[in-house]
Design an enzyme around this catalytic site. Structure first.
Site, PDB file in Angstrom:
ATOM      1  N   CYS A  24       0.837  -1.202   0.000  1.00  0.00           N
ATOM      2  CA  CYS A  24       0.000   0.000   0.000  1.00  0.00           C
ATOM      3  C   CYS A  24       0.871   1.251   0.000  1.00  0.00           C
ATOM      4  CB  CYS A  24      -0.928   0.017   1.219  1.00  0.00           C
ATOM      5  SG  CYS A  24      -0.010   0.040   2.784  1.00  0.00           S
ATOM      6  N   CYS A  48       3.594   1.615   2.726  1.00  0.00           N
ATOM      7  CA  CYS A  48       4.882   0.961   2.445  1.00  0.00           C
ATOM      8  C   CYS A  48       5.763   1.873   1.596  1.00  0.00           C
ATOM      9  CB  CYS A  48       4.650  -0.362   1.720  1.00  0.00           C
ATOM     10  SG  CYS A  48       3.638  -1.547   2.609  1.00  0.00           S
ATOM     11  N   ASP A  90      19.698 -15.207 -23.842  1.00  0.00           N
ATOM     12  CA  ASP A  90      18.449 -14.476 -24.028  1.00  0.00           C
ATOM     13  C   ASP A  90      17.861 -14.965 -25.357  1.00  0.00           C
ATOM     14  OD1 ASP A  90      16.431 -12.530 -23.766  1.00  0.00           O
ATOM     15  OD2 ASP A  90      17.554 -11.183 -25.075  1.00  0.00           O
ATOM     16  N   ASP A  99      21.608  -9.433 -26.012  1.00  0.00           N
ATOM     17  CA  ASP A  99      21.788  -8.361 -26.993  1.00  0.00           C
ATOM     18  C   ASP A  99      21.844  -6.984 -26.347  1.00  0.00           C
ATOM     19  OD1 ASP A  99      19.197  -8.104 -26.204  1.00  0.00           O
ATOM     20  OD2 ASP A  99      18.332  -8.034 -28.210  1.00  0.00           O
ATOM     21  N   ASP A 132      19.186  -6.746 -20.696  1.00  0.00           N
ATOM     22  CA  ASP A 132      20.096  -7.796 -20.237  1.00  0.00           C
ATOM     23  C   ASP A 132      21.216  -7.269 -19.346  1.00  0.00           C
ATOM     24  OD1 ASP A 132      19.887  -9.198 -23.509  1.00  0.00           O
ATOM     25  OD2 ASP A 132      18.803  -9.819 -21.720  1.00  0.00           O
TER      26      ASP A 132
END
EC number: 7.2.2.8
Length: 1004
Positions: free
Chosen positions: A91, A94, A627, A838, A842
């Protein structure tokens, strides 16, 4: 802070670099020092407590010639920005707690916390705190947190610095007028110039300016108003760099010394060795020059000639060794020059002593004195020849870097008047962004850019390693350093100077020489204690043999036929051989020469390797994590079709919606976004519409949210995966993707909170992905695929490339990729993981992995996070994964060559030093100093030649065999580890949500 780059001449081995490094690091104000033995460059970072001239003096005090190549100010980055994930917030309370606590950290300037994306964006001062401190504070608040990104904040990428040489010097002005000189430049501050600095010697002007407001030619034109003339000091001075790499000065120096010392050595050998052996009667009959002089008894004409020749060589050619030895001894270290100096001085001094002693105590039989002038001359001759050959060989290790530097032309032709189509030729240093450059057949391209007119075929072998002409036409990118074929075209520059891809490649290659492999640390340690150890062994050898001769009733054969004086001479000769046979240079050259050749071969074949540490890391890699998009696949995604929700009841103009979709996707550079933009461009209906994005937010791992306006109508657009398009909205609409082909990527679109439709997108696997993955698996590597795409698309690609489904993870966010990499690393205790991506989403995983490998296409290189960059072209033929196999093969063979060089250097010294000490004397075998010098000279040459063997490298055949023959076939350690190893198995649950407009289907 400032940075100075110096050219240092005369370094021969790692002992030389260690001496300079030690002295500079001890200098107050020096914060960093990197030295390359191969490129002869020293890069020093320092503050205002020291000057570049004082750094130059320190290096010269160490006995090396030195010149300043560049001295520039380093732009300080006052703040950095970081991105952290925050899991567990439920919420606004936080969010408030996290924001308040992180803001309370000293040095934090700004904190933004998002509950939806569960991210915390922090701007902070790195001099006062770190992003790790912020992460720990968040965890202290009771939330899980990981660092996603830690990069530069307010560094102004548009700010450039130029150094100008003053051709009309300021010192012509009197001090009174000089104070007004600075005032002459103040008008520049209103034209985009940030700061102006005049050097202390009044010869250079350093200007910082905004390249968006001012170009280098504009700056020079404005400076003409001051009454002074300036030329640009180029950091990429090709002539200087090529001169240093080719080692022309060193080659010329050692060639001259070799010729002089060899000619005189031949004369001495005739006098002292060849004539007495071949024609002994000439000596016995005392024929000139073996005749005793009439004016001094005991003095022979032979020795007069010998002392003249030896003195000239000893103190002329040998002066280099004396100078270098004295400089190293002043700083408490020793080099090979010290050993040469000690050994030749011993032989020369002994000969002079024998000559003088025979004059005062001549032999009653008229016997010639024991003279070894030929030994000292031959040692210097052998060393000079060895140095000459070694320098020649070392110059060949940098041919790849030299060729890359030569690809930069010195001048280019630009359109000076667009209306009249007039061109003018300018130096490449004056090229600006957005210039229109004319390229004729056979010309080198001076900058990165986009073709605006014409077409041609271009040799981009610097990127792909293959000399295949790549067709180019209007709208296609071109790369600096590539060579034009038969066509004629014009292009607009996008990056120039040190920002081009070629300049980045050169920078990476040069920095690789400054990065030492951990294994080189052992060689450096041995080199640091080598010279003192050898001198101690030589002294011990002399006294031990003297002691043995005094107490032994049956001395070795080598001593029994001689007098005490002769025995003393043999003891001295044995000790001299110990000094001269030892070769620290072979140890010092073993690693840097192999790294230079290996990284050069890599660059020629489209692989950028960032130094020796990376090469050593590659040797321990056990697992490759791929990837999907842009790595295993081409990354050139295509929209197969657009499916509109049949339950759509909204009252909107569909053409306007498509225009808003295109405008929204233009915010992102993701392959999916590009595919959707191309699809929208292909529809005639929206070309006349101009949608404006009023607000936008890129939701990491989910998609894009925006508010667009077109024709006065406002639309809330949401494009992304199921996690972004709320599941409730999908359920209410009843829209499901049952009609979507399995294996395709899906991107949903909602308009004003209701599902509008979906894009079905396809991405083809690269033509050599299967062969590359199988190549890795055949050679014992574990292969994984982690993707943010949906389960079906991930399965399709895994099936095509041959990766087991149990090793495939789908719907993974960038943070999730990091967690999975950690999980794979923890498997089997010590799993070393290389991540191949790539560069799009990443970077965190590349940085976290044991080895980051970036597949680079286009004109931007994902250099920062990766350890290795694989260069490939944009088109489907050159967009290849084969470079990964090349990177593995080059890295492993280069590291193997490093170990072979070190093994040879160690074996040479371990084998030859005991022989020189006389362990074989009991069997009548000795090592004369001349032979010791010859062996030492060619030991270092052999190491360099061994490194040059890497130039014979050829790409592996990934279709048939692999690299097991050199990777681990003969490795006992790897044999046992493989025998008892187990196959890594993927976890039961994938980690969800990845960046990039993907659908969220079942987990593998």
């Amino acid at each position: 802070m400032r940075e100075v780059i110096l050219a240092v001449h005369g370094m021969t081995c790692s002992a030389c670099t260690n001496t300079i490094n030690t002295q500079l690091r001890a200098l107050k104000g020096v914060t960093k020092c990197d030295i390359s033995l191969v490129t002869n460059e020293c890069q020093v970072t320092y503050d205002n407590e020291v000057t570049a001239d004082s750094i130059k003096e320190i290096i010269e005090d160490c006995g090396f010639d030195c010149e300043i190549l560049r001295d520039s100010e380093i732009t300080a980055i006052s703040t950095k920005e970081g991105l952290l994930s925050v899991q567990g917030m439920t919420c606004g309370s936080c969010v408030s707690t996290v924001t308040k606590q992180v803001e309370g950290i000293e040095g934090v300037e700004s904190v933004v916390v998002s509950l939806v994306t569960e991210e915390c964006h922090v701007i902070y001062e790195p001099s006062k705190t770190t992003l790790e401190t912020a992460r720990e504070m968040i965890e202290d608040c009771g939330f899980d947190s990981n660092i996603i990104m830690d990069g530069n904040g307010n560094a102004d990428m548009t700010e450039k610095t130029v150094i100008l040489k003053v051709t009309k010097a300021f010192e012509d002005e009197s001090p009174l007028i000089l104070s007004s000189v600075s005032e002459r430049f103040q008008f520049l501050l209103d034209l985009g110039v940030k700061s102006i600095e005049i050097s202390d010697d009044m010869h250079t002007l350093t200007i910082k300016y905004c390249c968006n407001e001012l170009g280098i030619r504009d700056l020079l034109r404005h400076l003409e108003r001051t009454g002074y003339k300036f030329t640009v000091f180029s950091n990429l001075d090709n002539t200087t760099q090529l001169r240093l790499l080719s080692k022309e000065d060193e080659i010329r120096f050692w060639k001259k010394n070799s010729i002089k010392s060899t000619l005189l050595a031949i004369i001495c050998m005739l006098l002292y060795m060849i004539v007495p052996m071949m024609w002994p009667t000439i000596v016995q009959d005392r024929i000139f020059p073996y005749k005793e002089t009439s004016f001094v008894r005991g003095l022979f004409y032979r020795d007069i000639l010998g002392v003249i020749l030896a003195s000239y060589i000893q103190f002329s050619v040998g002066f280099y060794f004396y100078k270098a030895a004295w400089a190293s001894l002043k700083h408490g270290s020793g080099t090979m020059d010290t050993l040469v100096c000690v050994s030749t001085t011993c032989a020369y001094t002994f000969s002079v002593f024998s000559l003088v002693h025979n004059m005062f105590h001549p032999s009653s039989t008229g016997k010639l004195p024991r003279i070894v002038f030929d030994t000292s001359i031959m040692i210097i001759s052998y060393i000079s020849i060895g140095k000459y050959l070694e320098t020649l060989a070392k110059s060949q290790t940098s041919t790849a870097l030299s060729k890359l530097i030569q690809l930069t032309p010195s001048v280019c032709s630009i359109i000076s008047d667009v209306e009249r189509n007039e061109t003018k030729e300018i130096p490449i240093e004056l090229l600006q962004v957005n210039d229109i450059v004319e390229i004729k057949p056979g010309m080198k391209i001076p900058a990165d850019g986009i073709i605006t007119r014409g077409e041609s075929e271009i040799d981009e072998s610097l990127m792909t390693g293959e000399s295949i002409l790549v067709p180019k036409k209007t709208g296609f990118p071109v790369i600096a350093g590539s060579v034009n074929g038969p066509g004629h075209f014009y292009f607009r520059t996008t990056t120039v100077g040190e920002e081009t891809k070629l300049a980045n490649i050169i920078k990476v290659m040069k920095e690789a020489q400054l990065s030492k492999a951990p294994i080189q640390g052992y060689a450096d340690y041995l080199a640091s204690i080598f010279v003192p150890g050898i001198l101690i062994l030589a002294v011990l050898t002399f006294f031990i043999w003297c002691f043995i001769l005094n107490i032994s009733a049956n001395p070795p054969v080598a001593f029994t036929a001689n007098t005490k004086a002769d025995n003393f001479f043999i003891c001295l000769q044995t000790a001299t051989s110990v000094v001269i046979v030892a070769c620290p240079c072979a140890l010092g050259l073993a690693t840097p020469t192999a790294i230079m050749v290996g990284t050069g071969v890599g660059a020629q074949n489209g692989v950028l390797i960032k130094g020796g540490e990376v090469l050593e890391k590659f040797n321990s890699i056990t697992t490759f994590v791929f990837d999907k998009t842009g790595t295993l696949t081409t990354g050139f995604m295509v929209v197969k079709k657009f499916l509109k929700d049949s339950n759509w009841v909204g009252n909107v103009d569909e053409d306007e919606v498509l225009a808003c979709i295109k405008a929204t996707e233009s915010i992102s550079d993701h392959p999916v976004s590009k595919a959707i933009i191309r699809y929208c461009d292909g529809l005639n209906c929206n070309k006349a519409l101009n949608a404006v994005v009023l607000e936008s937010e890129y939701v990491l791992g989910k998609g894009i949210v925006s508010k667009c306006q077109v024709n006065g109508n406002t639309y809330d657009i949401c494009i992304g995966n199921e996690a972004l398009i709320l599941e409730d909205a999908l359920k209410k609409s009843g829209f499901i993707n049952s009609n979507v082909d399995q294996g395709n990527t899906v991107s949903y679109v909602s308009v004003n909170g209701h599902v509008f439709g979906l894009f079905e997108i396809n991405d083809e696997v690269k033509h050599d992905s299967y062969a590359t993955v199988q190549y890795l698996q055949r050679n014992g590597y574990e292969t994984y695929m982690i993707t943010g795409d949906n389960n079906s698309a991930a399965k399709r690609v895994a099936r095509e490339v041959g990766i087991s489904f149990e090793n495939v993870y789908s719907d993974v966010s960038p943070t999730g990729k990091c967690d999975l990499v950690k999980k794979i690393q923890d498997k089997e205790g010590n799993n070393k993981v290389a991540v191949v991506g790539d560069g799009i989403n990443d970077a965190p995983a590349l940085a976290l992995s044991d080895l980051g490998i970036a597949i680079s296409t286009g004109t931007e290189i994902a250099i920062e996070a990766a350890d290795i960059v694989i260069l490939c072209g944009n088109d489907l033929n050159t967009n290849s994964l084969r470079g990964l196999a090349n990177a593995i093969d080059i890295s492993l063979k280069t590291f193997k060559r490093i170990k072979l060089n070190l093994f040879w250097a160690l074996c040479y010294n371990i084998f030859m030093i005991p022989i020189a000490m006389g362990v074989l004397i009991p069997w009548g075998i000795t090592l004369p100093p001349m032979l010791a010098g010859l062996a030492m000279a060619f030991s270092s040459v052999s190491v360099v030649l061994s490194s040059l063997m890497l130039k014979k490298w050829t790409p592996p055949d990934i279709e048939s065999h692999g690299i097991s023959d050199f990777k681990s076939k003969f490795s006992i350690g790897n044999f046992w580890s493989r025998l008892f190893s187990t196959r890594a198995i993927a976890g039961e649950q994938d980690i969800e949500s990845q960046a990039g407009l993907m659908s969220n289907e079942e987990v593998l």
